[in-house]
Design an enzyme around this catalytic site. Structure first.
Site, short mmCIF file in Angstrom:
data_model
loop_
_atom_site.label_atom_id
_atom_site.label_comp_id
_atom_site.label_asym_id
_atom_site.label_seq_id
_atom_site.Cartn_x
_atom_site.Cartn_y
_atom_site.Cartn_z
N HIS A 1 7.26 7.12 5.92
CA HIS A 1 6.30 7.87 6.73
C HIS A 1 5.54 6.95 7.65
O HIS A 1 5.26 5.80 7.32
CB HIS A 1 5.33 8.67 5.85
CG HIS A 1 4.68 7.87 4.77
ND1 HIS A 1 5.32 7.52 3.60
CD2 HIS A 1 3.43 7.34 4.67
CE1 HIS A 1 4.50 6.83 2.83
NE2 HIS A 1 3.35 6.69 3.46
N GLY B 1 0.79 -1.23 0.00
CA GLY B 1 0.00 0.00 0.00
C GLY B 1 0.82 1.28 0.00
O GLY B 1 0.25 2.37 0.10
N SER C 1 2.47 4.36 -1.45
CA SER C 1 2.36 5.11 -2.70
C SER C 1 3.36 6.26 -2.78
O SER C 1 3.65 6.74 -3.87
CB SER C 1 0.93 5.66 -2.86
OG SER C 1 0.60 6.52 -1.78
P1 AMP Z 1 1.18 5.51 1.60
O1 AMP Z 1 0.06 5.02 0.73
O2 AMP Z 1 1.43 4.69 2.83
O3 AMP Z 1 2.45 5.74 0.80
O4 AMP Z 1 0.72 6.91 2.17
C1 AMP Z 1 0.84 8.08 1.44
C2 AMP Z 1 -0.15 9.05 2.03
O5 AMP Z 1 0.17 10.35 1.61
C3 AMP Z 1 -1.60 8.79 1.64
O6 AMP Z 1 -2.37 8.54 2.81
C4 AMP Z 1 -2.01 10.09 0.95
O7 AMP Z 1 -3.34 10.45 1.22
C5 AMP Z 1 -1.01 11.07 1.51
N1 AMP Z 1 -0.74 12.22 0.68
C6 AMP Z 1 -0.50 12.25 -0.65
N2 AMP Z 1 -0.25 13.51 -1.05
C7 AMP Z 1 -0.33 14.29 0.05
C8 AMP Z 1 -0.18 15.69 0.29
N3 AMP Z 1 0.13 16.55 -0.70
N4 AMP Z 1 -0.35 16.15 1.55
C9 AMP Z 1 -0.66 15.31 2.55
N5 AMP Z 1 -0.80 13.97 2.39
C10 AMP Z 1 -0.64 13.48 1.16
#
Ligand code: AMP
Length: 112
Positions: free
Chosen positions: A98, A91, A93
């Site tokens: 983080h 999951g 992305s």
């Molecule tokens: P992951 O899928 O674990 O890589 O989490 C990436 C997260 O980043 C997702 O929950 C997205 O909603 C979040 N995300 C993507 N772009 C942004 C942004 N510009 N500001 C804050 N969160 C973001």
């Protein structure tokens, strides 16, 4: 390689920042999966948890302590979950390490 989280660190794109120090930054997830959904990132650009090395030991420990402090500051310290997605199949992305800090609703187990 820098990601959009690198751009948030450098203030090239906006974010709702809830905490910052020399080593890390925390901000609200733009697509929250719970009433409280904060992302905590190291300023060092480590793509995945699996890419961290022994050199990152103190930094990783710092992130865990900061996560607890943020939970206290936000008043969610009685019930929250930390999630690290490592790899696309899990999951992930955004390939900048983080921690998701999730709270404010019943969190199911096992996770999806
Ligand atoms: P992951 O899928 O674990 O890589 O989490 C990436 C997260 O980043 C997702 O929950 C997205 O909603 C979040 N995300 C993507 N772009 C942004 C942004 N510009 N500001 C804050 N969160 C973001």
């Amino acid at each position: 390689m820098t990601t959009l989280f690198g751009k948030i660190i450098r203030r090239e794109i906006p974010a709702k920042i809830v905490y910052e120090d020399e080593e890390c930054l925390a901000f609200r997830d733009v697509n929250p999966q719970a009433p409280t959904h904060v992302l905590l990132i190291p300023k060092k650009e480590i793509p995945r948890l699996a890419d961290a090395t022994a050199e990152d030991r103190a930094l990783l420990g710092h992130l865990m302590l900061v996560a607890g402090n943020i939970a206290r500051d936000l008043g969610i310290d009685d019930a929250f979950r930390l999630v690290v997605n490592n790899g696309a199949e899990a999951g992930q992305s955004v390939f900048h390490l983080h921690l998701h800090i999730l709270a404010g609703r019943k969190l199911q187990w096992p996770p999806g």
